[in-house]
Write a protein that holds these residues in place. Structure first.
Motif, mmCIF file in Angstrom:
data_model
loop_
_atom_site.group_PDB
_atom_site.id
_atom_site.type_symbol
_atom_site.label_atom_id
_atom_site.label_comp_id
_atom_site.label_asym_id
_atom_site.label_seq_id
_atom_site.Cartn_x
_atom_site.Cartn_y
_atom_site.Cartn_z
ATOM 1 N N ALA A 208 -39.444 47.841 17.844
ATOM 2 C CA ALA A 208 -38.939 47.818 16.474
ATOM 3 C C ALA A 208 -37.867 46.751 16.346
ATOM 4 O O ALA A 208 -37.062 46.552 17.255
ATOM 5 C CB ALA A 208 -38.355 49.184 16.095
ATOM 6 N N PRO A 209 -37.839 46.030 15.214
ATOM 7 C CA PRO A 209 -36.876 44.952 15.044
ATOM 8 C C PRO A 209 -35.425 45.389 15.154
ATOM 9 O O PRO A 209 -34.564 44.583 15.436
ATOM 10 C CB PRO A 209 -37.194 44.425 13.633
ATOM 11 N N VAL B 1 -33.218 46.174 20.245
ATOM 12 C CA VAL B 1 -33.449 45.101 21.194
ATOM 13 C C VAL B 1 -32.559 45.311 22.398
ATOM 14 O O VAL B 1 -31.492 45.902 22.301
ATOM 15 C CB VAL B 1 -33.129 43.721 20.561
ATOM 16 N N ARG C 38 -42.385 38.352 8.935
ATOM 17 C CA ARG C 38 -43.257 39.251 9.695
ATOM 18 C C ARG C 38 -44.691 39.155 9.183
ATOM 19 O O ARG C 38 -45.642 39.124 9.972
ATOM 20 C CB ARG C 38 -42.755 40.687 9.606
ATOM 21 N N GLY D 18 -38.436 41.043 16.433
ATOM 22 C CA GLY D 18 -37.673 42.103 17.085
ATOM 23 C C GLY D 18 -36.757 41.590 18.168
ATOM 24 O O GLY D 18 -36.154 42.375 18.902
ATOM 25 N N SER E 83 -31.419 42.263 16.470
ATOM 26 C CA SER E 83 -31.183 43.484 15.723
ATOM 27 C C SER E 83 -30.769 43.164 14.291
ATOM 28 O O SER E 83 -29.908 42.315 14.055
ATOM 29 C CB SER E 83 -30.074 44.295 16.415
#
Length: 271
Positions: free
Chosen positions: A2-3, A6, A72, A84, A87
């Motif tokens: 998930a972006p 990290v 994206r 991702g 953050s």
């Protein structure tokens, strides 16, 4: 991944890349050269450069934050927020920090220079927030590049010579055209249609080259350097213009930055 999540080891690099460090550094260096050309005192010059750097970083981070979903969708692997690699929270904090630094640094330049710098920074944000998708996409570049020259001289209590903002505004428009060139397909797929997108792909580089050469012509007329210097600058700029027209990828944009550096160095030499 998930972006928003990290690994700590990659977070800093992702945040730095999301700031568009290349363009931010290029603009800051150009302003630094103008500071030298103006002959600002060291402390005053550092203050101008710091304000500009903070403003440019805020513009870069806001760009990636605003375009995160679009990037994206387009599969942009060079965008840390889209992949991702950075953050969203960290980039937001960095962006707010840059804004928090930009405002007092600008105010410290004095009312005229400070207000103008805030206008230049807001112009960059306006591009990110929607103008980039309109036929007026070139305006923020013209306003910001042209306005920054006046920030430098107003910080010294003087108005700029007429040709500083004119040449810089033209350089900004040329840089805008070339910066967008590699991303035309991705932008078209996500509904972005600025001025460059309304030109045919084959026209963008020649138009940009003509604008950049015109900017250098204005600088040469204004600076009126010795003939050997003028000839040398002309040869270099024309050669870079040829690179703009014939090359692909990010090279034309790099050539545009080189033209801007040549013009800024001209001001220092001709001072």
């Amino acid at each position: 991944m998930a972006p928003d999540r990290v690994p700590d080891a990659s977070a800093l690099r992702g945040v730095v890349v999301a700031a568009h460090p290349g363009p931010a550094l290029a603009v800051t260096v150009l302003v630094g050269l103008l500071v030298l050309a103006q002959g600002l005192a060291a402390g005053r010059g550092i203050l101008v450069v710091a304000a500009v750097l903070a403003g440019q970083l805020s513009i870069g981070w806001s760009n990636d934050l605003v375009d995160r979903a679009r990037d994206r969708t387009a599969g942009r692997t060079d965008k840390p927020l889209a992949t991702g690699a950075a953050s969203v929270t960290a980039v937001r904090v960095a962006c707010l920090g840059a804004v928090a630094a930009c405002i007092p640094l600008s105010v410290a330049l004095g009312p005229r220079a400070g207000l103008l710098h805030l206008v230049c920074t807001a112009s960059g944000w306006a591009y990110n927030l929607g103008l980039k998708a309109t036929v007026w996409s070139w305006v923020p570049y013209a306003v910001t590049f042209g306005g920054l020259t006046a920030v430098v001289t107003l910080a010294d209590g003087e108005a700029p010579p007429w040709w500083w903002p004119v040449a810089a505004a033209l350089l900004g428009v040329g840089a805008h055209l070339l910066n967008v060139l590699p991303d035309l397909d991705d932008d078209a797929a996500t509904g972005v249609r600025g001025l460059p997108h309304r030109l045919s792909r084959g026209r963008i580089a020649p138009v940009a080259a003509a604008v950049l050469v015109a900017a250098s012509g204005v600088a040469l007329v204004g600076a009126a350097p010795p003939i050997p210097v003028a000839v040398g600058v002309g040869v270099v700029v024309l050669a870079l213009g040829a690179v703009v027209v014939r090359s692909r990828g990010r090279t034309p944009f790099v050539a545009a930055v080189a033209v801007a550096l040549v013009d800024a160095l001209l001001l220092v030499v001709a001072r």
